[in-house]
Design an enzyme around this catalytic site. Structure first.
Site, PDB file in Angstrom:
ATOM      1  N   SER A  70       0.817  -1.212   0.000  1.00 55.93           N
ATOM      2  CA  SER A  70       0.000   0.000   0.000  1.00 55.93           C
ATOM      3  C   SER A  70       0.848   1.259   0.000  1.00 55.93           C
ATOM      4  CB  SER A  70      -0.902   0.047   1.231  1.00 55.93           C
ATOM      5  OG  SER A  70      -1.752  -1.061   1.257  1.00 55.93           O
TER       6      SER A  70
HETATM    7  N1  SAH Z   1       0.350  -5.842   4.165  1.00 52.31           N
HETATM    8  C1  SAH Z   1       1.116  -6.071   2.957  1.00 52.31           C
HETATM    9  C2  SAH Z   1       0.345  -5.842   1.687  1.00 52.31           C
HETATM   10  C3  SAH Z   1      -0.619  -6.903   1.464  1.00 52.31           C
HETATM   11  S1  SAH Z   1      -1.201  -7.200  -0.168  1.00 52.31           S
HETATM   12  C4  SAH Z   1       2.377  -5.258   2.925  1.00 52.31           C
HETATM   13  O1  SAH Z   1       2.615  -4.449   3.812  1.00 52.31           O
HETATM   14  O2  SAH Z   1       3.154  -5.467   1.979  1.00 52.31           O
HETATM   15  C5  SAH Z   1      -2.395  -8.396   0.347  1.00 52.31           C
HETATM   16  C6  SAH Z   1      -1.834  -9.718   0.764  1.00 52.31           C
HETATM   17  O3  SAH Z   1      -2.884 -10.513   1.271  1.00 52.31           O
HETATM   18  C7  SAH Z   1      -1.220 -10.510  -0.394  1.00 52.31           C
HETATM   19  O4  SAH Z   1       0.086 -10.846  -0.076  1.00 52.31           O
HETATM   20  C8  SAH Z   1      -2.111 -11.745  -0.484  1.00 52.31           C
HETATM   21  O5  SAH Z   1      -1.414 -12.915  -0.867  1.00 52.31           O
HETATM   22  C9  SAH Z   1      -2.625 -11.851   0.933  1.00 52.31           C
HETATM   23  N2  SAH Z   1      -3.855 -12.610   1.111  1.00 52.31           N
HETATM   24  C10 SAH Z   1      -4.953 -12.646   0.323  1.00 52.31           C
HETATM   25  N3  SAH Z   1      -5.876 -13.480   0.834  1.00 52.31           N
HETATM   26  C11 SAH Z   1      -5.350 -13.965   2.007  1.00 52.31           C
HETATM   27  C12 SAH Z   1      -5.831 -14.871   3.009  1.00 52.31           C
HETATM   28  N4  SAH Z   1      -7.020 -15.448   2.961  1.00 52.31           N
HETATM   29  N5  SAH Z   1      -5.015 -15.126   4.041  1.00 52.31           N
HETATM   30  C13 SAH Z   1      -3.787 -14.571   4.141  1.00 52.31           C
HETATM   31  N6  SAH Z   1      -3.289 -13.725   3.240  1.00 52.31           N
HETATM   32  C14 SAH Z   1      -4.068 -13.416   2.170  1.00 52.31           C
END
Ligand code: SAH
Length: 222
Positions: A70
């Site tokens: 983000s």
């Molecule tokens: N917080 C992160 C950005 C996240 S992007 C940062 O600081 O970089 C969203 C993330 O959520 C992705 O890596 C994706 O693989 C993960 N995601 C999606 N569905 C998920 C689930 N059910 N459980 C765990 N992670 C999930």
């Protein structure tokens, strides 16, 4: 020369301070703990080497596996809205690059973060070790189930978009407790804040956002 926690000279220290002063403070980020955390975490290490020079720019960036890290302001806003003071046990769903978890770990007592993609989790875990974040625990799983064995949590932060608030997360929110989650369709969402106090849950909206999908049993079915 100023060294970061890794003992290396930090050539991005000035970019980071400028990010705080120009992107966060003017938009209302005023929690000292959040500003200090954003000023400390080396965001450039959480993105691809090729994108290092854009790490402190005012926009989201791609990470591996088609996911995104983000925009700094959104990370700061979500962190500020959790109202952390330092003693908290925090659950993050969607570790991704690990950047948001590191920001949380700068402030809270313990951070539990769940990611469903093993390559992302492996990279993030390595970075946590290298940077000395001993208060971050990771798990490879479908985070829509939360982390039942560690519940309740003082704060829950979901960094992927869900069509609904996953019921297990609501159940694992402490009292008092606060959860921030983007809720909506796959193109646009509302950042929702759930506050649990004295047995009552209230929700409010923090505005429009766009996140990648939360894929799992209680989110978007794959
Ligand atoms: N917080 C992160 C950005 C996240 S992007 C940062 O600081 O970089 C969203 C993330 O959520 C992705 O890596 C994706 O693989 C993960 N995601 C999606 N569905 C998920 C689930 N059910 N459980 C765990 N992670 C999930």
């Amino acid at each position: 020369m100023w060294k970061n926690c890794n003992g290396q000279p930090d050539e991005f220290r000035i970019s980071r301070a400028r990010m705080v002063e120009t992107q966060l403070v003017p938009r209302g980020i005023n929690d000292r703990l959040v500003l200090e955390a954003m000023n400390r975490v080396p965001r450039h290490l959480f993105v691809d080497e090729a994108l290092k020079n854009q790490a402190y720019s005012d926009h989201p960036l791609p990470i591996a596996e088609g996911q995104t890290i983000s925009q700094p302001y959104i990370v700061a806003l979500m962190t500020q809205e959790l109202g952390l003071k330092g003693h908290e046990k925090v659950l993050e769903i969607g570790t991704g690059s690990g950047y948001q978890a590191a920001v949380l770990a700068e402030i809270a007592d313990r951070v539990y973060t769940v990611e469903r993609k093993s390559a992302l989790l492996a990279r993030a875990r390595k970075l946590f070790d290298r940077l000395g974040y001993k208060n971050i625990v990771v798990k490879l799983d479908d985070g829509t189930w939360g982390w039942p064995s560690e519940a309740p949590f003082d704060a829950i932060l979901v960094t992927a978009a869900s069509p609904v608030i996953p019921a297990p997360l609501t159940e694992q929110l402490g009292d008092p407790g606060v959860m921030i989650i983007p809720v909506g369709d796959e193109f646009s969402q509302t950042l929702v804040k759930v506050t649990n106090k004295d047995g009552r849950m209230e929700t409010s909206s923090l505005g429009g956002v766009r996140f990648v999908k939360l894929i799992g049993e209680h989110g978007w079915k794959n």
